[in-house]
Motif scaffolding. Structure first.
Motif, PDB file in Angstrom:
ATOM      1  N   ARG A 191       1.942   5.633   0.397  1.00 32.35           N
ATOM      2  CA  ARG A 191       2.231   5.145  -0.953  1.00 32.35           C
ATOM      3  C   ARG A 191       1.579   3.794  -1.235  1.00 32.35           C
ATOM      4  NH1 ARG A 191       7.247   5.697  -0.593  1.00 32.35           N
ATOM      5  NH2 ARG A 191       7.946   3.540  -0.288  1.00 32.35           N
ATOM      6  N   ILE A 192       1.523   2.923  -0.236  1.00 31.28           N
ATOM      7  CA  ILE A 192       0.986   1.575  -0.458  1.00 31.28           C
ATOM      8  C   ILE A 192      -0.445   1.413   0.037  1.00 31.28           C
ATOM      9  CG2 ILE A 192       3.300   0.577  -0.335  1.00 31.28           C
ATOM     10  CD1 ILE A 192       2.559  -0.524   2.430  1.00 31.28           C
ATOM     11  N   GLY A 193      -1.038   2.503   0.531  1.00 30.16           N
ATOM     12  CA  GLY A 193      -2.428   2.443   0.975  1.00 30.16           C
ATOM     13  C   GLY A 193      -2.614   1.794   2.333  1.00 30.16           C
ATOM     14  N   ALA A 194      -1.598   1.868   3.180  1.00 33.08           N
ATOM     15  CA  ALA A 194      -1.703   1.309   4.537  1.00 33.08           C
ATOM     16  C   ALA A 194      -2.258   2.356   5.489  1.00 33.08           C
ATOM     17  CB  ALA A 194      -0.347   0.824   5.028  1.00 33.08           C
ATOM     18  N   LYS A 195      -2.859   1.882   6.561  1.00 35.72           N
ATOM     19  CA  LYS A 195      -3.428   2.759   7.580  1.00 35.72           C
ATOM     20  C   LYS A 195      -2.809   2.432   8.933  1.00 35.72           C
ATOM     21  CE  LYS A 195      -6.556   4.795   4.928  1.00 35.72           C
ATOM     22  NZ  LYS A 195      -6.031   4.333   3.635  1.00 35.72           N
ATOM     23  N   LEU A 196      -2.809   3.438   9.813  1.00 40.16           N
ATOM     24  CA  LEU A 196      -2.278   3.277  11.159  1.00 40.16           C
ATOM     25  C   LEU A 196      -3.436   3.162  12.135  1.00 40.16           C
ATOM     26  CD1 LEU A 196       0.710   5.147  12.728  1.00 40.16           C
ATOM     27  CD2 LEU A 196      -1.464   5.077  13.951  1.00 40.16           C
ATOM     28  N   ARG A 209      -3.409  -3.042   5.867  1.00 37.73           N
ATOM     29  CA  ARG A 209      -3.892  -2.776   4.513  1.00 37.73           C
ATOM     30  C   ARG A 209      -5.152  -3.602   4.299  1.00 37.73           C
ATOM     31  NH1 ARG A 209       0.766  -3.759   0.216  1.00 37.73           N
ATOM     32  NH2 ARG A 209      -0.823  -2.908  -1.184  1.00 37.73           N
ATOM     33  N   GLY A 210      -6.078  -3.066   3.524  1.00 34.45           N
ATOM     34  CA  GLY A 210      -7.303  -3.793   3.236  1.00 34.45           C
ATOM     35  C   GLY A 210      -8.478  -3.236   4.005  1.00 34.45           C
ATOM     36  N   ASP A 211      -9.446  -4.097   4.259  1.00 36.75           N
ATOM     37  CA  ASP A 211     -10.694  -3.707   4.908  1.00 36.75           C
ATOM     38  C   ASP A 211     -10.502  -3.712   6.425  1.00 36.75           C
ATOM     39  OD1 ASP A 211     -13.244  -3.306   5.808  1.00 36.75           O
ATOM     40  OD2 ASP A 211     -14.102  -5.092   4.897  1.00 36.75           O
ATOM     41  N   GLY A 212     -10.449  -2.541   7.030  1.00 36.68           N
ATOM     42  CA  GLY A 212     -10.256  -2.457   8.473  1.00 36.68           C
ATOM     43  C   GLY A 212     -11.368  -3.114   9.264  1.00 36.68           C
ATOM     44  N   GLN A 213     -12.551  -3.205   8.669  1.00 38.03           N
ATOM     45  CA  GLN A 213     -13.674  -3.831   9.363  1.00 38.03           C
ATOM     46  C   GLN A 213     -13.429  -5.320   9.603  1.00 38.03           C
ATOM     47  OE1 GLN A 213     -16.286  -2.236  10.763  1.00 38.03           O
ATOM     48  NE2 GLN A 213     -15.146  -0.412  10.129  1.00 38.03           N
ATOM     49  N   ALA A 214     -12.505  -5.901   8.838  1.00 37.79           N
ATOM     50  CA  ALA A 214     -12.168  -7.312   9.060  1.00 37.79           C
ATOM     51  C   ALA A 214     -11.596  -7.513  10.458  1.00 37.79           C
ATOM     52  CB  ALA A 214     -11.169  -7.783   8.010  1.00 37.79           C
ATOM     53  N   LEU A 215     -10.929  -6.490  10.975  1.00 43.10           N
ATOM     54  CA  LEU A 215     -10.331  -6.600  12.308  1.00 43.10           C
ATOM     55  C   LEU A 215     -11.405  -6.717  13.382  1.00 43.10           C
ATOM     56  CD1 LEU A 215      -7.482  -3.966  11.905  1.00 43.10           C
ATOM     57  CD2 LEU A 215      -7.321  -6.443  11.699  1.00 43.10           C
ATOM     58  N   ALA A 216     -12.569  -6.135  13.114  1.00 40.64           N
ATOM     59  CA  ALA A 216     -13.664  -6.244  14.079  1.00 40.64           C
ATOM     60  C   ALA A 216     -14.205  -7.666  14.140  1.00 40.64           C
ATOM     61  CB  ALA A 216     -14.782  -5.267  13.707  1.00 40.64           C
ATOM     62  N   VAL A 261      -3.216   8.589   6.371  1.00 40.55           N
ATOM     63  CA  VAL A 261      -2.859   7.339   7.036  1.00 40.55           C
ATOM     64  C   VAL A 261      -3.786   7.044   8.215  1.00 40.55           C
ATOM     65  CG1 VAL A 261      -1.001   6.188   8.326  1.00 40.55           C
ATOM     66  CG2 VAL A 261      -0.477   7.489   6.274  1.00 40.55           C
ATOM     67  N   ALA A 262      -4.313   8.083   8.844  1.00 39.55           N
ATOM     68  CA  ALA A 262      -5.249   7.923   9.967  1.00 39.55           C
ATOM     69  C   ALA A 262      -6.449   8.824   9.709  1.00 39.55           C
ATOM     70  CB  ALA A 262      -4.569   8.280  11.279  1.00 39.55           C
ATOM     71  N   PRO A 263      -7.388   8.392   8.862  1.00 40.37           N
ATOM     72  CA  PRO A 263      -8.501   9.258   8.405  1.00 40.37           C
ATOM     73  C   PRO A 263      -9.329   9.860   9.529  1.00 40.37           C
ATOM     74  CG  PRO A 263      -8.405   7.231   7.128  1.00 40.37           C
ATOM     75  CD  PRO A 263      -7.443   7.061   8.266  1.00 40.37           C
ATOM     76  N   GLU A 264      -9.385   9.184  10.686  1.00 38.40           N
ATOM     77  CA  GLU A 264     -10.188   9.729  11.781  1.00 38.40           C
ATOM     78  C   GLU A 264      -9.654  11.075  12.255  1.00 38.40           C
ATOM     79  OE1 GLU A 264      -7.026   7.131  13.676  1.00 38.40           O
ATOM     80  OE2 GLU A 264      -8.341   7.038  11.936  1.00 38.40           O
ATOM     81  N   LEU A 265      -8.401  11.376  11.868  1.00 34.44           N
ATOM     82  CA  LEU A 265      -7.794  12.650  12.241  1.00 34.44           C
ATOM     83  C   LEU A 265      -8.616  13.829  11.722  1.00 34.44           C
ATOM     84  CD1 LEU A 265      -5.275  14.174  13.416  1.00 34.44           C
ATOM     85  CD2 LEU A 265      -4.351  14.098  11.105  1.00 34.44           C
ATOM     86  N   ALA A 266      -9.216  13.664  10.542  1.00 31.86           N
ATOM     87  CA  ALA A 266      -9.979  14.757   9.927  1.00 31.86           C
ATOM     88  C   ALA A 266     -11.141  15.206  10.809  1.00 31.86           C
ATOM     89  CB  ALA A 266     -10.493  14.321   8.562  1.00 31.86           C
ATOM     90  N   VAL A 276      -7.596 -12.694   7.608  1.00 34.23           N
ATOM     91  CA  VAL A 276      -6.661 -11.653   8.034  1.00 34.23           C
ATOM     92  C   VAL A 276      -5.268 -12.263   8.096  1.00 34.23           C
ATOM     93  CG1 VAL A 276      -5.969 -10.151   9.948  1.00 34.23           C
ATOM     94  CG2 VAL A 276      -8.387 -10.385   9.360  1.00 34.23           C
ATOM     95  N   ALA A 277      -4.294 -11.613   7.478  1.00 40.23           N
ATOM     96  CA  ALA A 277      -2.899 -12.044   7.537  1.00 40.23           C
ATOM     97  C   ALA A 277      -2.158 -11.159   8.528  1.00 40.23           C
ATOM     98  CB  ALA A 277      -2.246 -11.945   6.155  1.00 40.23           C
ATOM     99  N   VAL A 278      -1.498 -11.771   9.494  1.00 36.76           N
ATOM    100  CA  VAL A 278      -0.758 -11.040  10.529  1.00 36.76           C
ATOM    101  C   VAL A 278       0.734 -11.199  10.257  1.00 36.76           C
ATOM    102  CG1 VAL A 278      -0.290 -10.783  12.980  1.00 36.76           C
ATOM    103  CG2 VAL A 278      -2.587 -11.434  12.192  1.00 36.76           C
ATOM    104  N   LEU A 279       1.422 -10.071  10.052  1.00 28.66           N
ATOM    105  CA  LEU A 279       2.853 -10.095   9.785  1.00 28.66           C
ATOM    106  C   LEU A 279       3.610  -9.544  10.981  1.00 28.66           C
ATOM    107  CD1 LEU A 279       2.802  -8.643   6.144  1.00 28.66           C
ATOM    108  CD2 LEU A 279       2.509 -11.016   6.900  1.00 28.66           C
ATOM    109  N   ALA A 280       4.639 -10.244  11.405  1.00 31.04           N
ATOM    110  CA  ALA A 280       5.438  -9.767  12.528  1.00 31.04           C
ATOM    111  C   ALA A 280       6.290  -8.582  12.091  1.00 31.04           C
ATOM    112  CB  ALA A 280       6.334 -10.887  13.034  1.00 31.04           C
ATOM    113  N   GLY A 281       6.622  -7.705  13.036  1.00 27.30           N
ATOM    114  CA  GLY A 281       7.526  -6.616  12.730  1.00 27.30           C
ATOM    115  C   GLY A 281       6.960  -5.256  13.093  1.00 27.30           C
TER     116      GLY A 281
END
Length: 228
Positions: free
Chosen positions: A124-129, A155-162, A17-22, A222-227
């Motif tokens: 399970r759904i391929g989401a990242k933290l 979920r998706g391409d994290g680089q989109a957030l940049a 879930v947090a690949p940078e942990l490795a 990018v789709a932003v969901l509340a919650g």
């Protein structure tokens, strides 16, 4: 505060879930940090300033430990004020009543099993933290001050957030008209041509058209969901 037989499970989940942990030298400590972020994401509601204040003052893990351990509102206020000079916010106005109300909201939701379940569902759904330490954390969230989130799930391409530094939010009615959707498509297409990332809420109507138009034009959206 985490059961010893849960540590290995949390480490394995966190690596996914947090690949940078490795890349961390202290895997267990980093995994517990991810676990704390996952726990807070389900305990605090969006925009809960007291989550932000407590986590800024004590750190995400220590804030969780203090809350679970049954620390009194007075003890937590003292901890917050002791750290006031070390963090980015002024905490002088925080009262015992503020903390007491927050604890009433949080403590019924605190559950080790549920925090682990957050990580399991994400796997399970391929989401990242995502945390503020990530290079793709959306810096514009800083405008929310004490109401900014401690954690994001994506979920998706994290680089989109940049790309959000150059973005436009396009939102509107769910029960949109054909004309409204047509105008949305034209506006979004022009924005994509200018290199903007399109942000919306993944709802029916205008939101959906904004996302579809961006994709049809070969743009980033990018789709932003509340919650939590």
């Amino acid at each position: 505060t985490v059961k010893s037989d849960s540590i290995a499970k949390i480490i394995n989940l966190s690596k996914v879930v947090a690949p940078e942990l490795a890349q961390s030298e202290d895997v267990e400590r980093s995994a517990l940090e991810i676990f704390a972020h996952a726990a807070w994401s389900g305990v605090g509601e969006p925009g809960d300033r007291m989550v932000r204040i407590l986590c800024d003052a004590l750190g995400v893990q220590n804030a969780l430990v203090a809350t679970i351990s049954g620390a009194s509102p007075g003890e937590l206020v003292a901890e917050i004020r002791a750290h006031a000079s070390e963090v980015r916010h002024e905490f002088e106005g925080v009262t015992e009543a503020d903390v007491s109300e927050a604890l009433e909201r949080w403590r019924p939701r605190l559950s080790e099993a549920e925090a682990i379940a957050h990580l399991q569902r994400a796997q399970r759904i391929g989401a990242k933290l995502l945390t503020e330490n990530s290079p793709v954390w959306p810096q514009a969230l800083g405008d929310l001050g004490q109401h900014r989130p401690t954690t994001l799930w994506y979920r998706g391409d994290g680089q989109a957030l940049a790309r959000l530094q150059r973005s436009v939010a396009v939102v509107g009615a769910r029960a949109s008209t054909g004309y409204g959707e047509h105008v949305t498509m034209e506006v979004v297409s022009a924005l994509v041509d200018e290199g903007y990332c399109i942000v919306s809420g993944a709802a029916y109507g205008i939101d959906g058209m904004a996302h579809r138009a961006a994709l049809a034009r070969g743009g980033m959206t990018v789709a932003v969901l509340a919650g939590g």
